[in-house]
Enzyme design. Structure first.
Site, short mmCIF file in Angstrom:
data_model
loop_
_atom_site.label_atom_id
_atom_site.label_comp_id
_atom_site.label_asym_id
_atom_site.label_seq_id
_atom_site.Cartn_x
_atom_site.Cartn_y
_atom_site.Cartn_z
N ARG A 10 0.79 -1.28 -0.20
CA ARG A 10 -0.07 -0.05 -0.11
C ARG A 10 0.91 1.21 -0.12
NH1 ARG A 10 -3.21 -0.97 5.33
NH2 ARG A 10 -4.07 1.18 4.87
N LYS A 82 -1.46 -8.67 11.45
CA LYS A 82 -2.69 -8.90 12.02
C LYS A 82 -3.69 -8.34 11.20
CE LYS A 82 -1.94 -3.92 14.25
NZ LYS A 82 -3.12 -3.25 14.21
N ASP A 83 -3.23 -7.79 9.98
CA ASP A 83 -4.39 -7.31 9.15
C ASP A 83 -4.69 -8.52 8.20
OD1 ASP A 83 -4.21 -4.56 9.76
OD2 ASP A 83 -2.78 -3.95 8.31
N LEU A 129 -12.32 -2.12 17.67
CA LEU A 129 -13.29 -2.40 18.72
C LEU A 129 -12.48 -3.22 19.90
CD1 LEU A 129 -16.40 -3.80 16.85
CD2 LEU A 129 -16.11 -1.43 17.57
N ARG A 130 -11.60 -3.84 19.74
CA ARG A 130 -10.72 -4.71 20.58
C ARG A 130 -10.29 -3.46 21.67
NH1 ARG A 130 -5.56 -4.64 21.47
NH2 ARG A 130 -5.16 -3.52 19.47
N ARG A 131 -9.53 -2.32 21.15
CA ARG A 131 -9.17 -1.16 21.87
C ARG A 131 -10.22 -0.78 22.74
NH1 ARG A 131 -5.19 0.33 17.11
NH2 ARG A 131 -3.52 -0.88 17.51
N ARG A 148 -10.59 6.81 11.58
CA ARG A 148 -9.84 6.24 10.65
C ARG A 148 -8.70 7.01 10.12
NH1 ARG A 148 -12.58 4.11 5.42
NH2 ARG A 148 -10.42 3.32 5.40
N ASN A 150 -4.31 6.64 8.14
CA ASN A 150 -3.03 6.18 8.70
C ASN A 150 -2.48 6.77 10.03
OD1 ASN A 150 -1.90 8.62 7.98
ND2 ASN A 150 -1.91 8.02 5.75
N THR A 153 -2.15 10.68 10.06
CA THR A 153 -3.38 11.02 10.11
C THR A 153 -3.98 11.01 11.17
OG1 THR A 153 -3.74 10.61 7.59
CG2 THR A 153 -5.53 11.30 8.81
N ARG A 154 -4.06 9.67 11.98
CA ARG A 154 -4.63 9.74 13.27
C ARG A 154 -3.96 10.83 14.22
NH1 ARG A 154 -7.04 3.44 13.90
NH2 ARG A 154 -7.52 3.34 11.76
N CYS A 242 -9.83 -9.93 12.50
CA CYS A 242 -8.86 -8.85 13.32
C CYS A 242 -9.84 -7.91 13.87
CB CYS A 242 -7.91 -8.34 12.27
SG CYS A 242 -8.68 -7.49 10.70
#
Length: 322
Positions: A10, A82-83, A129-131, A148, A150, A153-154, A242
């Site tokens: 990517r 993990k992806d 959702l895990r976090r 959402r 990268n 960005t976050r 995941c």
């Protein structure tokens, strides 16, 4: 074996870092090889603000690279492990899993040095959702906001006046790889927040061709492969992806592989923790034993009610991608 190796990735900064890391390992183990990195835009990247279930959910970050592998445009793809789904895509395989980096999650904030220092009702952003579930288990008063984008960005969303975020949670490995470690205010222990299966590990995906599998095998780290295989078997045994509120972490200690699994209710009201271990050496011949360790722990989790806790979550979830 031809010496030109084409790596697909990517376009994000983290993805390019990962591809370059894989390239360096290839040249290290195969000095005569020439490497090219080819960039792809996935459906997830092309729709940076849309909810992932609306654009397809599972596979939105991997299917473009997998298609390029199948049609011969590239020879391998670099991913965050993990992806990747637990089951191999048709005709493809994981050719190598290099040595793992930090598997933990990290808090990033402009105003607080720890989760405990955040004010009551603080707004905290995460795309996982895990976090979310584990944050609410630790601090039920928090307002967890879906985000959402990268990694850079976050992090920049903390300066967005409209969002009004007090903190965000990201994978420590991604921040470290991008030279953004200074942004970390707290690194969570596994007891506070158990990581996603495979977090911190890279995966080199290739065609399920014996020659390519043998070529890439030299990049593999056996200890990491065994640990993440146990984690992914636990996730797979729960029939989860995941995106669900499931954590898993395995590591070697004193000649034993120790696995910690966790299933969390989305609102944090219940948390199911399970642990198991097995004696084994750090050799690939023990892959079946590592996977059995994870699968058996998943059976225990289901017997203790994990299935009910995960019911109806998949359709509303987002990949735990950073």
């Amino acid at each position: 074996m031809k010496t030109l190796v084409r790596i697909g990735t990517r376009r994000s900064k983290l993805s390019l870092w990962q591809a370059n890391c894989i390239a360096e390992l290839i040249v290290c183990h195969h000095p005569s090889a020439r490497v090219e990195i080819r960039e792809f835009t996935t459906r997830g990247d092309a729709n940076p603000t849309a909810p992932l279930p609306a654009i397809g959910g599972k596979g939105v970050f991997t299917e473009a690279l997998e298609a390029a592998l199948r049609n011969g445009e590239i020879d391998c793809a670099a991913h965050s492990l993990k992806d990747l789904p637990v089951d191999d895509a048709a005709g493809l395989a994981i050719g190598a899993i290099p040595k793992r980096a930090d598997a933990r999650d990290a808090l990033v904030s402009r105003t607080a040095s720890s989760l405990a220092e955040l004010p009551p009702g603080a707004r905290i952003g995460t795309g996982s959702l895990r976090r979310r579930a584990q944050l609410l288990a630790l601090r039920p008063d928090l307002a967890v906001v879906p985000i959402r984008g990268n990694v850079p960005t976050r992090v920049s969303l903390l300066d967005d006046a409209e969002r009004q975020l007090d903190a965000i949670v990201l994978a420590a490995a991604g921040l470290n790889r991008l030279g953004m470690v200074a942004h970390i205010r707290e690194t969570f222990t596994p007891e506070q927040m158990l990581s996603a299966a495979g977090q911190g590990a890279l995966a080199l995906q290739c065609r399920a061709d014996p020659a390519w599998l043998a070529f890439f095998a030299k990049l593999n780290d056996a200890a990491t492969e065994l640990a993440v295989s146990a984690e992914r078997a636990f996730l797979g045994g729960l029939e989860g992806g995941c995106s669900l509120p499931v954590g898993a972490y395995a590591c070697f200690s004193q000649g034993r592989l120790r696995l910690h699994g966790r299933v969390i209710a989305l609102d944090g009201s219940r948390q199911l923790d399970l642990r198991s271990e097995a004696t084994m050496s750090m050799k690939r011949e023990n892959l079946a034993a590592a996977r059995k360790l994870g699968a058996d722990l998943a059976v225990q989790a289901l017997e203790q009610g994990a299935g009910q806790m995960l019911t109806d979550l998949a359709s509303s979830s987002e990949p735990d991608d950073s």
